[in-house]
Write a protein that holds these residues in place. Structure first.
Motif, PDB file in Angstrom:
ATOM      1  N   SER A  34      -3.334 -17.303  -9.126  1.00 56.00           N
ATOM      2  CA  SER A  34      -1.916 -16.971  -9.015  1.00 56.00           C
ATOM      3  C   SER A  34      -1.901 -15.061  -9.096  1.00 56.00           C
ATOM      4  O   SER A  34      -0.905 -14.725  -8.677  1.00 56.00           O
ATOM      5  N   SER A  35      -2.861 -14.582  -9.635  1.00 57.84           N
ATOM      6  CA  SER A  35      -2.844 -12.999  -9.664  1.00 57.84           C
ATOM      7  C   SER A  35      -3.386 -12.302  -8.489  1.00 57.84           C
ATOM      8  O   SER A  35      -3.547 -11.295  -8.498  1.00 57.84           O
ATOM      9  N   PRO A  37      -4.023 -11.395  -4.475  1.00 58.02           N
ATOM     10  CA  PRO A  37      -3.224 -11.368  -3.126  1.00 58.02           C
ATOM     11  C   PRO A  37      -4.121 -11.953  -2.017  1.00 58.02           C
ATOM     12  O   PRO A  37      -4.733 -11.530  -1.270  1.00 58.02           O
ATOM     13  N   GLU A  39      -3.563 -13.538   0.738  1.00 58.01           N
ATOM     14  CA  GLU A  39      -3.433 -13.292   2.139  1.00 58.01           C
ATOM     15  C   GLU A  39      -4.053 -11.877   2.405  1.00 58.01           C
ATOM     16  O   GLU A  39      -4.450 -12.004   3.739  1.00 58.01           O
ATOM     17  N   ARG A  40      -4.360 -11.225   1.725  1.00 57.17           N
ATOM     18  CA  ARG A  40      -5.390 -10.068   2.107  1.00 57.17           C
ATOM     19  C   ARG A  40      -6.727  -9.924   1.776  1.00 57.17           C
ATOM     20  O   ARG A  40      -7.423  -9.416   2.025  1.00 57.17           O
ATOM     21  N   CYS A  86      -9.657  -9.646   4.778  1.00 56.91           N
ATOM     22  CA  CYS A  86      -8.979 -10.690   5.625  1.00 56.91           C
ATOM     23  C   CYS A  86      -9.459 -10.698   7.115  1.00 56.91           C
ATOM     24  O   CYS A  86      -9.360 -11.728   7.786  1.00 56.91           O
TER      25      CYS A  86
END
Length: 155
Positions: A34-35, A37, A39-40, A86
């Motif tokens: 949860s910490s 990012p 998507e990156r 990504c």
């Protein structure tokens, strides 16, 4: 047991050059998903695979293996230094069943992965050698020799 088996052992050395074949080991159970990012960090394809993973441990292992592979790729290829994570994608090749890392600036690179009970290992195989490794949880109910027979192939 053959001497060939024991000659293929893992050497732990923090002083390796970027051209050496490296296996990176990690405890993926410590990742707080949860910490991150996500998507990156992951490609669109990898994100679609991640959404299919239901168990938190499976998600942790998937993210950890992909990030370690991308770290190794960027470390081994200076041209990829500024490439966003990504933009690098790991996918199994349907033709030869090899895991390959695809990036915008290089040909696909072969890779190896293994995982067991939260621990992961990842390695690049740019020379396309016959190469592999396995992380296996050994217990008294499943002795080492039994695990070895399952995964070790004779040439």
């Amino acid at each position: 047991m053959s001497s060939h088996y024991f000659s293929n052992t893992l050497k732990i050395d923090s002083g390796l050059s970027s051209t050496d074949k490296q296996v990176v080991l990690m405890d993926a159970s410590r990742i707080n998903i949860s910490s991150l990012p996500i998507e990156r960090l992951l490609s669109e394809f990898e994100l679609s695979v991640l959404t299919k993973r239901k168990m938190p441990a499976a998600k942790q292992e998937y993210i950890a293996t992909r990030l370690v592979l991308k770290y190794l790729l960027k470390r081994s290829n200076p041209l990829l230094k500024n490439t966003p994570l990504c933009a690098i994608s790991s996918q199994f090749d349907d033709v030869d069943n090899k895991l390959k890392l695809h990036s915008p600036l290089s040909e696909p690179i072969w890779a190896c992965l293994s995982h067991s009970r939260g621990f992961i290992g990842a390695a690049l195989n740019p020379e396309q050698d016959q190469f592999g490794f396995d992380i296996e949880h050994c217990s008294k109910t499943r002795p080492f020799c039994e695990a070895r027979q399952t995964f070790l192939r004779s040439q």
